[in-house]
Every structure is written in C-alpha cells, then in structure tokens.
Design a protein around this motif. Structure first.
Motif, PDB file in Angstrom:
ATOM      1  N   LEU A   1       5.186  26.869  63.464  1.00 31.55           N
ATOM      2  CA  LEU A   1       6.303  27.752  63.805  1.00 31.55           C
ATOM      3  C   LEU A   1       6.726  27.568  65.260  1.00 31.55           C
ATOM      4  N   VAL A   2       5.761  27.301  66.137  1.00 28.48           N
ATOM      5  CA  VAL A   2       6.087  27.069  67.551  1.00 28.48           C
ATOM      6  C   VAL A   2       7.027  25.880  67.684  1.00 28.48           C
ATOM      7  N   LYS A   3       6.743  24.819  66.975  1.00 31.84           N
ATOM      8  CA  LYS A   3       7.604  23.635  67.001  1.00 31.84           C
ATOM      9  C   LYS A   3       8.963  23.925  66.360  1.00 31.84           C
ATOM     10  N   MET A   4       8.952  24.669  65.267  1.00 28.42           N
ATOM     11  CA  MET A   4      10.196  24.979  64.561  1.00 28.42           C
ATOM     12  C   MET A   4      11.121  25.852  65.416  1.00 28.42           C
ATOM     13  N   PHE A   5      10.527  26.706  66.232  1.00 29.54           N
ATOM     14  CA  PHE A   5      11.304  27.658  67.023  1.00 29.54           C
ATOM     15  C   PHE A   5      11.634  27.146  68.426  1.00 29.54           C
ATOM     16  N   GLU A   6      11.477  25.878  68.657  1.00 27.42           N
ATOM     17  CA  GLU A   6      11.790  25.335  69.979  1.00 27.42           C
ATOM     18  C   GLU A   6      13.281  25.530  70.273  1.00 27.42           C
ATOM     19  N   GLY A   7      13.576  26.060  71.467  1.00 21.64           N
ATOM     20  CA  GLY A   7      14.967  26.326  71.845  1.00 21.64           C
ATOM     21  C   GLY A   7      15.507  27.647  71.342  1.00 21.64           C
ATOM     22  N   PHE A   8      14.648  28.442  70.685  1.00 25.37           N
ATOM     23  CA  PHE A   8      15.065  29.751  70.191  1.00 25.37           C
ATOM     24  C   PHE A   8      14.845  30.803  71.286  1.00 25.37           C
ATOM     25  N   SER A   9      15.716  31.783  71.328  1.00 21.06           N
ATOM     26  CA  SER A   9      15.519  32.897  72.253  1.00 21.06           C
ATOM     27  C   SER A   9      14.478  33.852  71.676  1.00 21.06           C
ATOM     28  N   CYS A  10      14.001  34.751  72.511  1.00 21.36           N
ATOM     29  CA  CYS A  10      13.006  35.734  72.063  1.00 21.36           C
ATOM     30  C   CYS A  10      13.569  36.577  70.918  1.00 21.36           C
ATOM     31  N   ALA A  11      14.808  37.016  71.070  1.00 22.50           N
ATOM     32  CA  ALA A  11      15.422  37.862  70.048  1.00 22.50           C
ATOM     33  C   ALA A  11      15.605  37.099  68.740  1.00 22.50           C
ATOM     34  N   LYS A  12      15.914  35.804  68.838  1.00 22.19           N
ATOM     35  CA  LYS A  12      16.143  35.037  67.621  1.00 22.19           C
ATOM     36  C   LYS A  12      14.842  34.801  66.863  1.00 22.19           C
ATOM     37  N   ILE A  13      13.750  34.590  67.586  1.00 20.44           N
ATOM     38  CA  ILE A  13      12.452  34.423  66.924  1.00 20.44           C
ATOM     39  C   ILE A  13      12.114  35.672  66.124  1.00 20.44           C
ATOM     40  N   GLU A  14      12.326  36.834  66.727  1.00 15.59           N
ATOM     41  CA  GLU A  14      12.051  38.093  66.032  1.00 15.59           C
ATOM     42  C   GLU A  14      12.950  38.245  64.809  1.00 15.59           C
ATOM     43  N   SER A  15      14.233  37.888  64.971  1.00 14.85           N
ATOM     44  CA  SER A  15      15.191  38.035  63.881  1.00 14.85           C
ATOM     45  C   SER A  15      14.848  37.117  62.705  1.00 14.85           C
ATOM     46  N   VAL A  16      14.469  35.866  62.992  1.00 20.39           N
ATOM     47  CA  VAL A  16      14.151  34.903  61.928  1.00 20.39           C
ATOM     48  C   VAL A  16      12.910  35.349  61.158  1.00 20.39           C
ATOM     49  N   LEU A  17      11.864  35.760  61.868  1.00 24.51           N
ATOM     50  CA  LEU A  17      10.643  36.199  61.192  1.00 24.51           C
ATOM     51  C   LEU A  17      10.889  37.455  60.359  1.00 24.51           C
ATOM     52  N   ASN A  18      11.725  38.354  60.871  1.00 26.98           N
ATOM     53  CA  ASN A  18      12.040  39.564  60.108  1.00 26.98           C
ATOM     54  C   ASN A  18      12.841  39.224  58.854  1.00 26.98           C
ATOM     55  N   ARG A  19      13.772  38.276  58.984  1.00 22.31           N
ATOM     56  CA  ARG A  19      14.573  37.869  57.834  1.00 22.31           C
ATOM     57  C   ARG A  19      13.717  37.162  56.779  1.00 22.31           C
ATOM     58  N   ALA A  20      12.775  36.341  57.232  1.00 24.08           N
ATOM     59  CA  ALA A  20      11.885  35.647  56.298  1.00 24.08           C
ATOM     60  C   ALA A  20      11.057  36.640  55.498  1.00 24.08           C
ATOM     61  N   ALA A  21      10.530  37.670  56.177  1.00 21.05           N
ATOM     62  CA  ALA A  21       9.755  38.701  55.485  1.00 21.05           C
ATOM     63  C   ALA A  21      10.636  39.481  54.506  1.00 21.05           C
ATOM     64  N   LEU A  22      11.904  39.701  54.885  1.00 17.44           N
ATOM     65  CA  LEU A  22      12.826  40.432  54.021  1.00 17.44           C
ATOM     66  C   LEU A  22      13.155  39.624  52.761  1.00 17.44           C
ATOM     67  N   ILE A  23      13.315  38.300  52.917  1.00 23.25           N
ATOM     68  CA  ILE A  23      13.579  37.426  51.763  1.00 23.25           C
ATOM     69  C   ILE A  23      12.419  37.482  50.770  1.00 23.25           C
TER      70      ILE A  23
END
Length: 383
Positions: A338-360
């Motif tokens: 996940l660290v590699k996948m999230f390279e260049g992501f902002s702090c807020a975007k990392i939180e948003s992506v993980l929350n969306r993945a859990a929601l899916i």
C-alpha cells in the motif's frame, strides 16, 4: 418565526390605519355639491367663512350658514388662495390622500432599505465574522510524520512562548508564515497544532470569508480580522486558500480585480501596522507561492516560508496504520504494498481511498477489503 410574526403584525397595523383614514375621509366629507360658478359668486360677494383646499375639491361654508359645508371643484387657480386671504376667509390646505399614501410607502421603503443595509453589515462584517478558538485540541503528536516541518514549527512555537529570551539572541518572531503545499497534506492541521502546543488563541479564516457581492466589504473584513487579533493576542491568525485573495494585483479596471487589489492593499497595510513582538502571528496556507503578490511575500511580511510536502514512505506507512484501525484489510493488503501504491498521495487522499475500499467491501457483504477494492477506490478518486 418571530420575524415573520412581526412582519404580519406591522402589515396589519398599517392596513388598519389606512382603512380608518379612508373611512373617516369618506364619512367626514359627504357634503352637498355646488357648481364652481356659485362658489365664485360667493367669493365676489365676500360671503364665505372658510375654505379647505383638498386635492381636486374645495370644501367651503358660508358666514350665515356655519352649520353646513359644501363642495365644489378646485380649479387649481394660483390666485384664488390669495383672494380669499384678502377677504379674511379662513383657508386650510388638506393633504391629499394620495400624498399620505405615497409618504407612508416612502417611509416603509426607506425603513426596509436601511434594514437591508444593517442586515448586510451585521451578516458580512459583524462582530462574529471571525470566531476565536481558545483551544484547538490539536498537538504535534496528532500529525503523522513530516518531522522536518514539525522541527521548524516547534522552533516558532518556542519563540512565541519566550520572545524576550530569543530577542537577546537577536531573533524575532516572523510576522507571517507561509505554508505551501498541495491540498489535503495538513496545512490547517499544522497551524492548529502550533496554536494548541503554544496554548494561544487561534482565529481561522479562508479566502471566501473576504468575498462579497458588495464592493469594499473585503477590505473592511481584513481590518476587522486584524483588529480582533490584536485584542486576542497572543494568537495565530490562519488564512486558508490564501492564493484566493493574495494573488498578484491586476489593474485592469474590472470590479473583481479592483476588489482583489483593495483586499491585497488592506493586507499589506495591516501586516505593516503591527509588530511581531505584540504576539500576533499570521499563517497563510497556499497551493502556490508563485501566484501571490510579490509585495506580500517580501521579507518583513510573510518572511518565513515552509513547504508542506506529500508524505514520504515512512509517513505513508504510519498513515496506513492509523487509517486502517477499525477496518479489516485482507492479507494481500500489506503495508509495504500500500505504501508503494499510495506514492504521491496526500494524507487526506490516503484516508479517503482506504475508507472507500472498506465501504466497497461492506456493500458486497464482505468483512475484509481486498487489493482490488483499493484499486477500485483509487480509480474512483481520479488516479
């Protein structure tokens, strides 16, 4: 609800007053009509006792018949009133009903207009335009990673706490601090943490707070903000989205550019109008320093510039650990991957992506979110 009741009560009162006036006017002026020729004959004979001018009509009475009043047409003669006064006739001029109505509506209009102005001033530049936060509840420990920026902020905090000690070393508190970085990397959080660690007041503002459909409101709000800051010192004034109001001045003559120029000029005047030793630190967050007016970022104004970068690999690992608490990633969603996948992501975007993945995963009745869920969440986020 209270304002609506007041409006209906006032409207009802005005209606009743007008109704009483017109009823009285109708009843009191039910007089016998005589032709104007007969009235003028009485004028020539000097037999009139009183005459009342009332718009299109004349109401008059005879000396030998005081108990009765008569009515005739008003010829609007400029010399008639003078002729009557020469004969010592009692002359009255009654205000026309239309004029009374016009006056009443004029009063209502001006009262409404003044009310709108007062509402606008209270709404846009009232004393509660900028709220003072006495305790932000944020500490540097609440911010994951970015140790270099934390170190710089801690030094600024120490200067704020011990200005006299640093003054002996020839070090002063910067008048303004610029935090530059992409949205979602924690510029606001850093400003709140600085106020929280220093235990001083925090006054948040954003570019849209200074925008208004009325000219000159923006500069007045700037003055109000800094006046409040001086009263609440020591404090931090935080202006978010600073490039929305601090852009390079453009003298094109358009209303929008003129207002922006006035806001920037007001900012310059306020920054020049107080000393850093007074305990007011201005922190501005911007996405691009290059977009700002050069006069704002020269030494002596916003003279400390700190970049707020995207989180590095260590920070991303800590963020992933923090944002997966309470969630259940599958075994394939390792931290390193996940660290590699999230390279260049902002702090807020990392939180948003993980929350969306859990929601899916939750929508599909799965307890764990998979790597495919994360990829789908990233795709939906626009990357």
């Amino acid at each position: 609800m209270r304002n609506r009741k007041f409006f209906f009560a006032l409207s009802g009162l005005i209606f009743c007053v007008l109704a009483v006036y017109f009823v009285y006017d109708f009843v009191s002026k039910k007089n016998e009509y005589l032709p104007y020729s007969q009235f003028y004959k009485a004028v020539e004979e000097g037999s009139l006792k009183s005459v009342t001018f009332d718009g299109e009509n004349l109401y008059f009475s005879y000396k030998d018949d005081e108990g009765k009043s008569y009515k005739t047409q008003n010829p609007q003669s400029p010399s008639l009133k003078e002729e009557l006064l020469k004969q010592d006739v009692e002359v009255k001029v009654q205000t026309d009903g239309g004029q009374i109505i016009s006056t009443i509506f004029d009063i209502i209009f001006y009262a409404f207009f003044i009310g709108v102005i007062l509402f606008v001033f209270r709404k846009f530049i009232g004393p509660n335009s900028f709220k003072v936060v006495h305790k932000t509840g944020v500490k540097f420990d609440d911010i994951v990673g970015m140790d270099s920026l934390k170190k710089d902020m801690v030094q600024i905090m120490n200067i704020m706490k011990n200005p006299a000690q640093y003054a002996k070393k020839g070090v002063r508190l910067p008048k303004g601090l610029l935090l530059e970085g992409a949205p979602g990397n924690g510029k606001t959080l850093f400003a709140k943490a600085l106020a929280g660690e220093a235990k001083i007041n925090f006054i948040p503002a954003k570019a849209t707070d200074f925008e208004s459909m009325f000219m000159a409101i923006g500069p007045m709000k700037v003055k109000l903000l800094f006046r409040k800051a001086r009263r609440c010192a020591p404090c931090i004034v935080f202006i978010d989205e600073f490039d929305g109001i601090g852009t390079t001045r453009n003298y094109t003559g358009s209303a929008l550019e003129t207002e922006n120029t006035r806001i920037v000029t007001a900012l310059l005047n306020e920054l020049d109008g107080f000393e850093a030793s007074k305990g007011v630190l201005v922190i501005a967050a911007t996405n691009s320093i290059k977009a700002l007016d050069p006069a704002l970022i020269r030494p002596g104004r916003f003279d400390a510039k700190l970049p707020v970068p995207y989180p590095d690999s260590d920070s991303r690992a800590k963020l992933i650990e923090m944002y997966t608490r309470g969630k259940t990633p599958s075994s394939e969603c390792t931290s390193s991957l996940l660290v590699k996948m999230f390279e260049g992501f902002s702090c807020a975007k990392i939180e948003s992506v993980l929350n969306r993945a859990a929601l899916i995963a939750s929508q599909e009745a799965r307890s764990e979110f998979t790597l495919d869920d994360v990829r789908r969440a990233v795709s939906e986020s626009g990357d």
